[in-house]
Design a protein around this motif. Structure first.
Motif, PDB file in Angstrom:
ATOM      1  N   PHE A   1       0.827  -1.203   0.000  1.00  0.00           N
ATOM      2  CA  PHE A   1       0.000   0.000   0.000  1.00  0.00           C
ATOM      3  C   PHE A   1       0.863   1.255   0.000  1.00  0.00           C
ATOM      4  CE2 PHE A   1      -3.458  -2.561   2.397  1.00  0.00           C
ATOM      5  CZ  PHE A   1      -3.885  -3.115   1.197  1.00  0.00           C
ATOM      6  N   SER A   2       1.876   1.262   0.866  1.00  0.00           N
ATOM      7  CA  SER A   2       2.729   2.446   0.969  1.00  0.00           C
ATOM      8  C   SER A   2       3.493   2.700  -0.318  1.00  0.00           C
ATOM      9  CB  SER A   2       3.713   2.274   2.132  1.00  0.00           C
ATOM     10  OG  SER A   2       3.031   2.213   3.359  1.00  0.00           O
ATOM     11  N   GLY A   3       3.923   1.616  -0.984  1.00  0.00           N
ATOM     12  CA  GLY A   3       4.663   1.778  -2.231  1.00  0.00           C
ATOM     13  C   GLY A   3       3.834   2.439  -3.309  1.00  0.00           C
ATOM     14  N   PHE A   4       2.588   2.023  -3.461  1.00  0.00           N
ATOM     15  CA  PHE A   4       1.719   2.635  -4.473  1.00  0.00           C
ATOM     16  C   PHE A   4       1.373   4.075  -4.113  1.00  0.00           C
ATOM     17  CE2 PHE A   4       0.535  -1.811  -5.714  1.00  0.00           C
ATOM     18  CZ  PHE A   4       0.928  -1.706  -7.046  1.00  0.00           C
ATOM     19  N   ILE A   5       1.129   4.328  -2.819  1.00  0.00           N
ATOM     20  CA  ILE A   5       0.724   5.673  -2.391  1.00  0.00           C
ATOM     21  C   ILE A   5       1.857   6.677  -2.572  1.00  0.00           C
ATOM     22  CG2 ILE A   5       0.131   7.050  -0.348  1.00  0.00           C
ATOM     23  CD1 ILE A   5      -1.487   4.591   0.617  1.00  0.00           C
ATOM     24  N   ALA A   6       3.088   6.271  -2.225  1.00  0.00           N
ATOM     25  CA  ALA A   6       4.207   7.222  -2.215  1.00  0.00           C
ATOM     26  C   ALA A   6       5.120   7.087  -3.422  1.00  0.00           C
ATOM     27  CB  ALA A   6       5.023   7.030  -0.934  1.00  0.00           C
ATOM     28  N   ALA A   7       4.708   6.331  -4.446  1.00  0.00           N
ATOM     29  CA  ALA A   7       5.591   6.090  -5.588  1.00  0.00           C
ATOM     30  C   ALA A   7       6.031   7.394  -6.255  1.00  0.00           C
ATOM     31  CB  ALA A   7       4.898   5.184  -6.599  1.00  0.00           C
ATOM     32  N   ASN A   8       5.134   8.342  -6.379  1.00  0.00           N
ATOM     33  CA  ASN A   8       5.443   9.599  -7.057  1.00  0.00           C
ATOM     34  C   ASN A   8       5.316  10.793  -6.115  1.00  0.00           C
ATOM     35  OD1 ASN A   8       5.775   8.337  -9.706  1.00  0.00           O
ATOM     36  ND2 ASN A   8       3.544   8.033  -9.646  1.00  0.00           N
ATOM     37  N   GLN A   9       5.422  10.529  -4.814  1.00  0.00           N
ATOM     38  CA  GLN A   9       5.320  11.600  -3.836  1.00  0.00           C
ATOM     39  C   GLN A   9       6.455  11.466  -2.828  1.00  0.00           C
ATOM     40  OE1 GLN A   9       1.220  12.610  -2.524  1.00  0.00           O
ATOM     41  NE2 GLN A   9       0.588  10.733  -3.563  1.00  0.00           N
ATOM     42  N   TYR A  10       6.526  12.460  -1.950  1.00  0.00           N
ATOM     43  CA  TYR A  10       7.569  12.422  -0.934  1.00  0.00           C
ATOM     44  C   TYR A  10       7.204  11.366   0.100  1.00  0.00           C
ATOM     45  CZ  TYR A  10      11.329  14.279   1.995  1.00  0.00           C
ATOM     46  OH  TYR A  10      12.475  14.439   2.729  1.00  0.00           O
ATOM     47  N   TRP A  11       8.193  10.662   0.644  1.00  0.00           N
ATOM     48  CA  TRP A  11       7.981   9.436   1.409  1.00  0.00           C
ATOM     49  C   TRP A  11       7.069   9.539   2.624  1.00  0.00           C
ATOM     50  CZ3 TRP A  11       9.412   9.006   6.510  1.00  0.00           C
ATOM     51  CH2 TRP A  11      10.332   9.949   6.998  1.00  0.00           C
TER      52      TRP A  11
ATOM     53  N   TRP B   1      17.427  -5.532  -3.745  1.00  0.00           N
ATOM     54  CA  TRP B   1      17.851  -6.198  -4.981  1.00  0.00           C
ATOM     55  C   TRP B   1      17.018  -5.735  -6.177  1.00  0.00           C
ATOM     56  CZ3 TRP B   1      21.523  -7.057  -2.142  1.00  0.00           C
ATOM     57  CH2 TRP B   1      21.564  -7.915  -1.070  1.00  0.00           C
ATOM     58  N   LEU B   2      15.721  -5.544  -5.987  1.00  0.00           N
ATOM     59  CA  LEU B   2      14.866  -5.180  -7.117  1.00  0.00           C
ATOM     60  C   LEU B   2      15.091  -3.741  -7.571  1.00  0.00           C
ATOM     61  CD1 LEU B   2      11.430  -6.830  -6.173  1.00  0.00           C
ATOM     62  CD2 LEU B   2      13.150  -7.677  -7.773  1.00  0.00           C
ATOM     63  N   GLN B   3      15.327  -2.825  -6.614  1.00  0.00           N
ATOM     64  CA  GLN B   3      15.420  -1.407  -6.961  1.00  0.00           C
ATOM     65  C   GLN B   3      16.845  -0.950  -7.278  1.00  0.00           C
ATOM     66  OE1 GLN B   3      13.251   1.371  -4.411  1.00  0.00           O
ATOM     67  NE2 GLN B   3      11.912  -0.291  -3.701  1.00  0.00           N
ATOM     68  N   LEU B   4      17.843  -1.797  -7.080  1.00  0.00           N
ATOM     69  CA  LEU B   4      19.211  -1.393  -7.388  1.00  0.00           C
ATOM     70  C   LEU B   4      19.322  -1.087  -8.886  1.00  0.00           C
ATOM     71  CD1 LEU B   4      22.065  -1.069  -6.167  1.00  0.00           C
ATOM     72  CD2 LEU B   4      22.520  -3.429  -6.902  1.00  0.00           C
ATOM     73  N   PRO B   5      19.705   0.135  -9.253  1.00  0.00           N
ATOM     74  CA  PRO B   5      19.764   0.491 -10.677  1.00  0.00           C
ATOM     75  C   PRO B   5      20.730  -0.403 -11.451  1.00  0.00           C
ATOM     76  CG  PRO B   5      19.933   2.442  -9.274  1.00  0.00           C
ATOM     77  CD  PRO B   5      20.062   1.258  -8.373  1.00  0.00           C
ATOM     78  N   LYS B   6      20.391  -0.664 -12.695  1.00  0.00           N
ATOM     79  CA  LYS B   6      21.226  -1.535 -13.520  1.00  0.00           C
ATOM     80  C   LYS B   6      22.612  -0.938 -13.714  1.00  0.00           C
ATOM     81  CE  LYS B   6      17.412  -3.743 -15.993  1.00  0.00           C
ATOM     82  NZ  LYS B   6      16.784  -4.018 -17.310  1.00  0.00           N
ATOM     83  N   LYS B   7      22.689   0.395 -13.797  1.00  0.00           N
ATOM     84  CA  LYS B   7      23.997   1.035 -13.982  1.00  0.00           C
ATOM     85  C   LYS B   7      24.888   0.885 -12.754  1.00  0.00           C
ATOM     86  CE  LYS B   7      22.271   5.617 -12.600  1.00  0.00           C
ATOM     87  NZ  LYS B   7      22.065   7.024 -13.047  1.00  0.00           N
ATOM     88  N   ALA B   8      24.258   0.545 -11.605  1.00  0.00           N
ATOM     89  CA  ALA B   8      25.021   0.326 -10.378  1.00  0.00           C
ATOM     90  C   ALA B   8      25.255  -1.157 -10.120  1.00  0.00           C
ATOM     91  CB  ALA B   8      24.309   0.969  -9.197  1.00  0.00           C
ATOM     92  N   GLY B   9      24.987  -1.978 -11.113  1.00  0.00           N
ATOM     93  CA  GLY B   9      25.191  -3.406 -10.965  1.00  0.00           C
ATOM     94  C   GLY B   9      23.943  -4.191 -10.635  1.00  0.00           C
ATOM     95  N   GLY B  10      22.772  -3.527 -10.608  1.00  0.00           N
ATOM     96  CA  GLY B  10      21.527  -4.211 -10.310  1.00  0.00           C
ATOM     97  C   GLY B  10      21.071  -5.083 -11.463  1.00  0.00           C
ATOM     98  N   ILE B  11      20.157  -5.989 -11.163  1.00  0.00           N
ATOM     99  CA  ILE B  11      19.664  -6.928 -12.166  1.00  0.00           C
ATOM    100  C   ILE B  11      18.364  -6.444 -12.788  1.00  0.00           C
ATOM    101  CG2 ILE B  11      18.905  -9.309 -12.558  1.00  0.00           C
ATOM    102  CD1 ILE B  11      20.559 -10.078 -10.074  1.00  0.00           C
ATOM    103  N   TYR B  12      17.463  -5.887 -11.955  1.00  0.00           N
ATOM    104  CA  TYR B  12      16.117  -5.586 -12.425  1.00  0.00           C
ATOM    105  C   TYR B  12      15.830  -4.094 -12.550  1.00  0.00           C
ATOM    106  CZ  TYR B  12      15.778 -10.474 -11.076  1.00  0.00           C
ATOM    107  OH  TYR B  12      16.003 -11.814 -10.950  1.00  0.00           O
ATOM    108  N   GLY B  13      16.379  -3.271 -11.671  1.00  0.00           N
ATOM    109  CA  GLY B  13      16.182  -1.825 -11.772  1.00  0.00           C
ATOM    110  C   GLY B  13      14.731  -1.413 -11.646  1.00  0.00           C
ATOM    111  N   PHE B  14      13.981  -2.025 -10.730  1.00  0.00           N
ATOM    112  CA  PHE B  14      12.562  -1.708 -10.564  1.00  0.00           C
ATOM    113  C   PHE B  14      12.379  -0.294 -10.010  1.00  0.00           C
ATOM    114  CE2 PHE B  14      10.051  -5.939 -10.179  1.00  0.00           C
ATOM    115  CZ  PHE B  14      10.598  -6.370 -11.382  1.00  0.00           C
ATOM    116  N   THR B  15      11.271   0.326 -10.422  1.00  0.00           N
ATOM    117  CA  THR B  15      10.821   1.540  -9.754  1.00  0.00           C
ATOM    118  C   THR B  15      10.054   1.140  -8.496  1.00  0.00           C
ATOM    119  OG1 THR B  15       8.701   1.594 -10.922  1.00  0.00           O
ATOM    120  CG2 THR B  15      10.581   2.690 -11.990  1.00  0.00           C
ATOM    121  N   ILE B  16       9.712   2.147  -7.684  1.00  0.00           N
ATOM    122  CA  ILE B  16       8.947   1.849  -6.464  1.00  0.00           C
ATOM    123  C   ILE B  16       7.591   1.252  -6.814  1.00  0.00           C
ATOM    124  CG2 ILE B  16       7.830   2.873  -4.448  1.00  0.00           C
ATOM    125  CD1 ILE B  16      10.057   4.944  -4.370  1.00  0.00           C
TER     126      ILE B  16
END
Length: 530
Positions: free
Chosen positions: A208-218, A323-338
């Motif tokens: 719930f928190s992830g969807f609510i705050a995805a594009n807002q301040y935490w 692991w999911l949100q680690l950016p690919k440019k930083a060595g992450g695998i998936y680079g998910f957004t919130i």
């Protein structure tokens, strides 16, 4: 629940009562109540309509659902900030792994809170403690989103600790309600429903928190929890009742006042109308009572198993966003957004649904089937057999699949299946093991629940602090692969209980033989029907 359960709860036919007997011995026959002439009601209800066993099924279900909602709030609140790692890392000048220390603070609160609420429930009543603990959760949830300055990392950690410290109350006190209200052959389903709230809350909070705050301040991710916690106080106040009842001959039980408001005031506000008066010295004695169970062999085995199965699930939940949100440019695998990460957590919801269905249909049926093969006599260890497919097969398979997915950079769907299997294992194992240990120590259900609850959280509490050195040493694939082997190893101890549980329980120091082993749960004609 089924229509046959309603018949059992509302009335019982007077037939032959089976008294407790030693394991394997023939039961003695006196006056008894059955359900549908086949399943013997254990424990035997009194003739008093105020006996919780005699309450209408509808009332029992309402209380169970209120406890479910309160436990959901208690376990979702501490983990609301689990997904929005990068904004908080930037604000507090910490790494994302350091931000996950919030989960460790929450686990510490879950592991310690019960040791306070258990003795206080003896002084003020279980329902009163649950109500005021929800008020504490509400305060902690308002506190957290106000910590928006760079120097408030520590206060934010403390708020997560207290959210869990107050939120754990139903996990510790709730099983006693179920043992008081439900018969032996119904408890598996009741425990499954209640403990769904534990896993579901820990997962739904971040979703719930992830969807609510995805594009807002935490900080906005906390306010839905504030509203839900405030709302939950209403059904708790209106419907939660104390289930303490003494069925011994000559016992005097509380007479519920005719006035609804007076009953609510006596239940939730300081006084001794619901529970017998206890001095603070007597309350302190109650505080120390759970510690004698720390050396009970059967409890240590169950706690060790739960530490592995639930601890790895907690660790998986806490670390997967990293692991999911680690950016690919930083060595992450998936680079998910919130938002993508929040969507990924629906995998857990599917696991909860599967676990709920599995527990509803099998958590009581498998033990009863085994009782039939044992001439109708009950053994607490029959509860554990339902864990074979979920915890000996699915959970280690899931952990291995998570490790393989990240080691070989497989598609996120492979990762999702691994998470699903682990979730199912955790969802099924907790209600079964808590139910089992409560039936092993029938007169001390809260004490043993408290000990198992705190011990199983130790791994989830600590793993965030050493996961990176572990990965650096052996690689992420072998980290999760090792977890898979640990879960198989832990299950071997459950097999030991299945084979020699009775003898192991006899070695328990301070133990009184208050389990329901040897009781006839099936009538003779039913027991010999298979």
């Amino acid at each position: 629940m089924t229509m046959s359960d309603i018949k059992a709860d509302d009335a019982g036919e007077k037939v032959q009562q089976v008294q407790p007997s030693s394991a394997g011995s023939a039961p003695s026959v006196v006056d008894e109540k059955r359900q549908d002439g086949s399943i013997i009601l254990i424990p035997q209800p009194s003739d008093d309509p105020n006996d919780p066993l005699n309450w209408p099924l509808s009332k029992k279900i309402i209380i169970l659902l209120v406890l479910f909602l309160a436990m959901f709030v208690g376990f979702s609140a501490p983990f609301c900030g689990q997904l929005n790692l990068n904004q908080q890392a930037a604000l507090y000048h910490k790494t994302t792994v350091q931000i996950t220390y919030f989960n460790s603070a929450a686990s510490a609160g879950l592991a310690t809170g019960g040791y306070v609420w258990w003795p206080l429930s003896h002084k003020f009543g279980r329902s009163s403690v649950i109500f005021w603990c929800l008020v504490g959760v509400l305060v902690a949830q308002i506190w957290a989103p106000l910590m928006t300055r760079p120097d408030q990392y520590a206060p934010e950690l403390v708020s997560r600790y207290f959210a869990a410290f107050f939120g754990v109350s139903v996990s510790v006190l709730g099983p006693r309600y179920l043992v008081d209200m439900f018969f032996l052959h119904q408890r598996g389903r009741a425990f499954t429903v209640l403990h769904l709230a534990l896993n579901f809350g820990a997962s739904a909070g971040p979703t719930f928190s992830g969807f609510i705050a995805a594009n807002q301040y935490w900080p906005v991710e906390y306010w839905w929890s504030v509203g839900l916690t405030a709302f939950t106080l209403i059904p708790v106040f209106l419907f939660l009742e104390d289930t303490t009842y003494d069925r011994s001959e000559g016992a005097v039980n509380r007479v519920k006042p005719a006035s609804f408001l007076r009953d609510r005031f006596e239940t939730f506000f300081p006084g001794h109308k619901v529970v017998p008066h206890k001095s603070w010295r007597e309350t302190a004695v109650v505080f120390f009572r759970p510690f004698k169970f720390f050396i009970a062999p059967v409890l240590l085995i169950i706690a060790g198993f739960d530490t592995i199965s639930f601890g790895f699930y907690v660790a998986l939940n806490a670390l997967t966003p990293v692991w999911l949100q680690l950016p690919k440019k930083a060595g992450g695998i998936y680079g998910f957004t919130i938002t993508e990460n929040a969507g990924f957590t629906f995998v857990h919801w599917i696991g909860f649904l599967f676990g709920l269905v599995y527990g509803h249909f099998l958590s009581d049926r498998i033990p009863l089937w085994l009782a039939r093969r044992n001439k109708g006599l009950w053994k607490p260890e029959f509860r554990l057999y339902s864990l074979w497919p979920t915890n000996f097969v699915l959970m280690p398979l899931g952990l291995g699949l998570v490790g393989i997915s990240m080691e070989y950079k497989l598609h996120w769907i492979a990762m999702a299946f691994g998470q699903l299997f682990v979730t199912i294992g955790s969802m099924v194992s907790i209600p079964v093991t808590v139910n089992y240990i409560c039936e092993c120590f029938r007169s001390h259900t809260t004490e043993v629940t408290l000990v198992v609850n705190s011990m199983r959280l130790f791994l989830g509490l600590s793993i965030n602090f050493y996961i990176n050195p572990w990965i650096d040493k052996v690689g992420i694939g072998w980290v999760y692969g090792s977890m898979a082997f640990f879960t198989v190893f832990a299950f071997l101890f459950l097999i030991l209980l299945m084979v020699a549980g009775h003898r192991i329980r006899e070695f328990t120091p301070f133990h009184t033989d208050d389990s329901e082993e040897g009781r006839a749960v099936l009538a003779k004609d039913e027991a010999h029907g298979l």
